[in-house]
Design an enzyme around this catalytic site. Structure first.
Site, PDB file in Angstrom:
ATOM      1  CG  ASP A 195      -2.202   0.882   0.890  1.00 31.90           C
ATOM      2  OD1 ASP A 195      -2.416   1.238  -0.201  1.00 31.90           O
ATOM      3  OD2 ASP A 195      -2.825   1.165   1.873  1.00 31.90           O
ATOM      4  CG  ASP A 213      -2.322   1.871   7.182  1.00 35.82           C
ATOM      5  OD1 ASP A 213      -2.536   0.671   7.314  1.00 35.82           O
ATOM      6  OD2 ASP A 213      -3.312   2.701   6.359  1.00 35.82           O
ATOM      7  CB  THR A 233      -4.344   2.828  -3.039  1.00 27.60           C
ATOM      8  OG1 THR A 233      -4.512   2.850  -1.684  1.00 27.60           O
ATOM      9  CG2 THR A 233      -5.110   4.068  -3.594  1.00 27.60           C
TER      10      THR A 233
END
Length: 465
Positions: A195, A213, A233
């Protein structure tokens, strides 16, 4: 800011300890009994003070919500909030941290989410690196999980990129160097990040970066192994994730290429106004390279954005070493990078250690309240999070050293039992582009006009003036 702390979870396996093992009974033989009786005679003496052994006195700092003052809200995600907090107790009293709060009820709706929330916490505990955010504490209440992380007062790289529009190549090179070392370290630990995007790159007070994250990470990926989770994403996702044909560590190098392109041009290389069209562009679209980019920059972007995995820079066994050797980084001393000796191109302007000016005002202007809950979780539900508690070794060791010096001045107590000191999908939308976040555990079935992995050809390169 919310995109930093949204947890989107994926396949992983976890083994965790039953906390009932924490209470250990110490069995002693006859000789030890005699010695203990002699000690008890000494303790009975009026000249000696007996001090009971308590959990907080034997090397395991008991941490809870009462040890922190909520200062500001700095982010919100699908499962909870992120606060700027001040530690009120212990040797690090007064230190500013970021506190990520997760609602258990939102996590336990999906069995994989529960396991992978703990996987994120385990990765944060095990991975220590200058360019990866550091976990300081983890604890829980009956309704919530709390991760206490170092406070990155410089905010998101996304914010600074959004303000600047595009970065000069030297600026982009600085951030790419530190990100490459972070990704390389994760890969060496058998972890795929999955990510990478500007929202997940944070800046510290000096302007150096740290990745945050880890909700989409995949653990235990050895050389040549692949996984099939559809996650990430969209604008930064590699083709092999989209085709669900199996992916490995090379997906992070594709994402690095997308991020590099974003920094140098103002947007990711393949974007559209819908998920399907964005996916189609990633799989078949033409890569447009502006003429103002240097030859080395163009070459690196091309090689990172190879659709055929075997042809992608960083895909062979040397992993990050192959990326670091590219001529775009020919003047970089990598020892200086890891030692943080390179001069950051941007240093946040901060008025104090508590400054939140680098975070979105829509968060910082709201009242810092850890919202109460109006439900009760069953005992079995709470057992799912056994083993979540954590205190960073440096913090617990400092406390243990201090307490050991105190306890060593006291006589041994009469004790034969002691406690062992063990230890949703949110679809975020970026102001710069419509970033679409996905995880297959939360997605309905979709049919896309995608081509198989073996039939995907490299993008046609176009240079524009």
């Amino acid at each position: 800011m919310s995109a930093i702390f949204d947890i989107e979870l994926q396949d992983a396996g976890l083994l965790h300890r039953d906390e009932s093992e924490d209470d250990d009974v110490i069995e002693i033989g006859a000789e030890e009994c005699v010695a203990l009786l002699n000690v008890n005679e000494i303790v009975d003496s009026s000249d000696v003070e007996a001090v009971p052994i308590l959990e907080q006195n034997v090397g395991h700092e008991k941490i809870g919500l009462a040890d922190f003052e909520l200062c500001k809200v700095i982010g919100k995600g699908g499962y909870g909030k992120v606060f700027q907090v001040r530690k009120l107790t212990g040797n690090d009293s007064g230190t500013i941290f970021a506190m990520k709060v997760l609602r258990k009820a939102s996590i336990i709706r999906n069995q994989k989410d529960t396991a992978h929330t703990k996987a994120e916490r385990n990765i944060l505990e095990s991975v220590k690196h200058p360019f990866i955010v550091d976990l300081k504490y983890a604890f829980q209440t009956g309704h919530k999980l709390y991760l206490i992380l170092e406070y990155m007062c410089g905010g998101e790289l996304f914010r600074h990129l959004n303000d600047e529009g595009i970065f000069m190549e030297d600026t982009a090179r600085f951030y790419l160097c530190e990100i490459i070392l972070a990704l390389q370290h994760l890969h060496l630990q058998g972890i795929i990040y999955r990510d990478l995007k500007p929202e997940n790159v944070l800046l510290d007070a000096e302007g150096h970066i740290k990745l945050t994250d880890f909700g989409l990470c995949k653990e235990h990926i050895q050389e040549g192994a692949v996984t099939h989770t559809f996650c990430g994403t969209i604008e930064y996702m590699a083709p092999e994730i989209l085709t669900r044909s199996g992916h490995g560590k090379a997906v992070d190098w594709w994402s690095l290429g997308s991020l590099m392109y974003d920094m140098l041009t103002g947007a990711p290389p393949f974007t559209s106004d819908s998920r399907k069209r964005t996916i189609d562009k990633i799989l078949r679209g033409k890569l447009i390279l502006p003429s103002y980019l240097t030859a080395d920059a163009k070459d690196l972007v091309r090689k990172l954005l190879k659709r055929q995995v075997a042809q992608r820079l960083g895909s062979d066994r040397s992993d990050g070493e192959q990326v670091k050797a590219h001529k775009f980084f020919k003047h970089i001393n990598w020892d200086d990078v890891i030692s943080r000796r390179l001069e950051p191109p941007f240093r946040p302007k901060l008025s104090s250690k508590e400054d939140v000016s680098q975070f979105d005002k829509k968060f910082t202007a709201s009242a810092p309240i850890d919202s109460p809950v109006d439900y009760t979780l069953s005992e079995s539900a709470n057992r799912l999070f056994q083993g979540f508690t954590y205190v960073a070794p440096s913090l617990s060791e400092d406390m243990f050293d201090q307490q050991s010096r105190y306890i060593s001045t006291m006589s041994p107590p009469r004790v034969v039992k002691a406690r062992s000191p063990r230890k949703a999908t949110a679809c975020g939308f970026s102001p710069r582009t419509t970033h679409l976040n996905f995880h297959n555990a939360h997605l309905p079935s979709h049919t896309h006009n995608v081509v198989g992995h073996n039939n995907v050809e490299d993008a046609e390169m176009i240079e524009i003036g």
